[in-house]
Design a protein around this motif. Structure first.
Motif, PDB file in Angstrom:
ATOM      1  N   PRO A  94      98.941  36.013 -15.787  1.00  0.00           N
ATOM      2  CA  PRO A  94      99.847  36.196 -14.620  1.00  0.00           C
ATOM      3  C   PRO A  94      99.046  37.002 -13.504  1.00  0.00           C
ATOM      4  O   PRO A  94      97.923  37.920 -13.929  1.00  0.00           O
ATOM      5  N   TYR A 104      99.025  38.866  -9.225  1.00  0.00           N
ATOM      6  CA  TYR A 104      99.955  39.349  -8.439  1.00  0.00           C
ATOM      7  C   TYR A 104     101.270  38.627  -7.756  1.00  0.00           C
ATOM      8  O   TYR A 104     102.267  39.140  -7.524  1.00  0.00           O
ATOM      9  N   SER A 105     101.044  37.304  -7.594  1.00  0.00           N
ATOM     10  CA  SER A 105     102.102  36.778  -6.938  1.00  0.00           C
ATOM     11  C   SER A 105     103.203  36.346  -7.972  1.00  0.00           C
ATOM     12  O   SER A 105     104.422  36.427  -7.662  1.00  0.00           O
ATOM     13  N   ASP A 106     102.740  36.521  -9.296  1.00  0.00           N
ATOM     14  CA  ASP A 106     104.050  36.387 -10.596  1.00  0.00           C
ATOM     15  C   ASP A 106     104.524  37.633 -10.406  1.00  0.00           C
ATOM     16  O   ASP A 106     105.703  37.543 -10.352  1.00  0.00           O
ATOM     17  N   GLN A 112     105.110  39.670  -7.826  1.00  0.00           N
ATOM     18  CA  GLN A 112     105.976  39.824  -6.733  1.00  0.00           C
ATOM     19  C   GLN A 112     107.079  38.689  -6.567  1.00  0.00           C
ATOM     20  O   GLN A 112     108.093  38.986  -6.412  1.00  0.00           O
ATOM     21  N   HIS A 113     106.869  37.557  -7.061  1.00  0.00           N
ATOM     22  CA  HIS A 113     108.199  36.600  -7.519  1.00  0.00           C
ATOM     23  C   HIS A 113     108.968  37.372  -8.548  1.00  0.00           C
ATOM     24  O   HIS A 113     110.298  37.310  -8.054  1.00  0.00           O
ATOM     25  N   SER A 114     108.695  38.041  -9.449  1.00  0.00           N
ATOM     26  CA  SER A 114     109.567  38.711 -10.551  1.00  0.00           C
ATOM     27  C   SER A 114     110.268  39.824  -9.813  1.00  0.00           C
ATOM     28  O   SER A 114     111.369  39.870 -10.165  1.00  0.00           O
ATOM     29  N   ASP A 161     111.012  39.998  -6.420  1.00  0.00           N
ATOM     30  CA  ASP A 161     111.921  39.670  -5.689  1.00  0.00           C
ATOM     31  C   ASP A 161     113.028  39.007  -6.544  1.00  0.00           C
ATOM     32  O   ASP A 161     114.421  39.237  -6.048  1.00  0.00           O
ATOM     33  N   THR A 162     113.092  38.399  -7.607  1.00  0.00           N
ATOM     34  CA  THR A 162     114.331  38.055  -8.289  1.00  0.00           C
ATOM     35  C   THR A 162     115.026  39.082  -8.734  1.00  0.00           C
ATOM     36  O   THR A 162     116.156  39.036  -8.562  1.00  0.00           O
ATOM     37  N   ARG A 177     116.914  40.390  -5.636  1.00  0.00           N
ATOM     38  CA  ARG A 177     118.311  39.215  -5.362  1.00  0.00           C
ATOM     39  C   ARG A 177     119.430  39.494  -6.360  1.00  0.00           C
ATOM     40  O   ARG A 177     120.432  39.392  -5.958  1.00  0.00           O
ATOM     41  N   THR A 209     116.757  48.063  -8.503  1.00  0.00           N
ATOM     42  CA  THR A 209     115.266  47.478  -8.984  1.00  0.00           C
ATOM     43  C   THR A 209     114.570  48.515  -9.071  1.00  0.00           C
ATOM     44  O   THR A 209     113.767  48.664  -9.721  1.00  0.00           O
TER      45      THR A 209
END
Length: 53
Positions: free
Chosen positions: A6, A8-10, A12-14, A16-17, A20, A27
């Protein structure tokens, strides 16, 4: 093709999830708890439940 590691973008996506789903405050609490940088606050009733389990 699947990624081997994985990046950094992975992460960040996690994050963000999580935001939300639970909101920013929750969080941050989760991250602090996982990193060991937070103190857990619990009522007497919650402490009893923890001891019984």
């Amino acid at each position: 093709m699947k990624k081997e590691q994985p990046d950094y973008s992975d992460l960040q996506h996690s994050v963000d999830t999580l935001i939300r789903k639970f909101g920013l405050v929750k969080t941050i609490e989760v991250i602090n708890n996982l990193s060991g940088n937070a103190q857990l606050k619990s009522s007497d009733t919650q402490k009893v439940k923890l001891l019984v389990l």
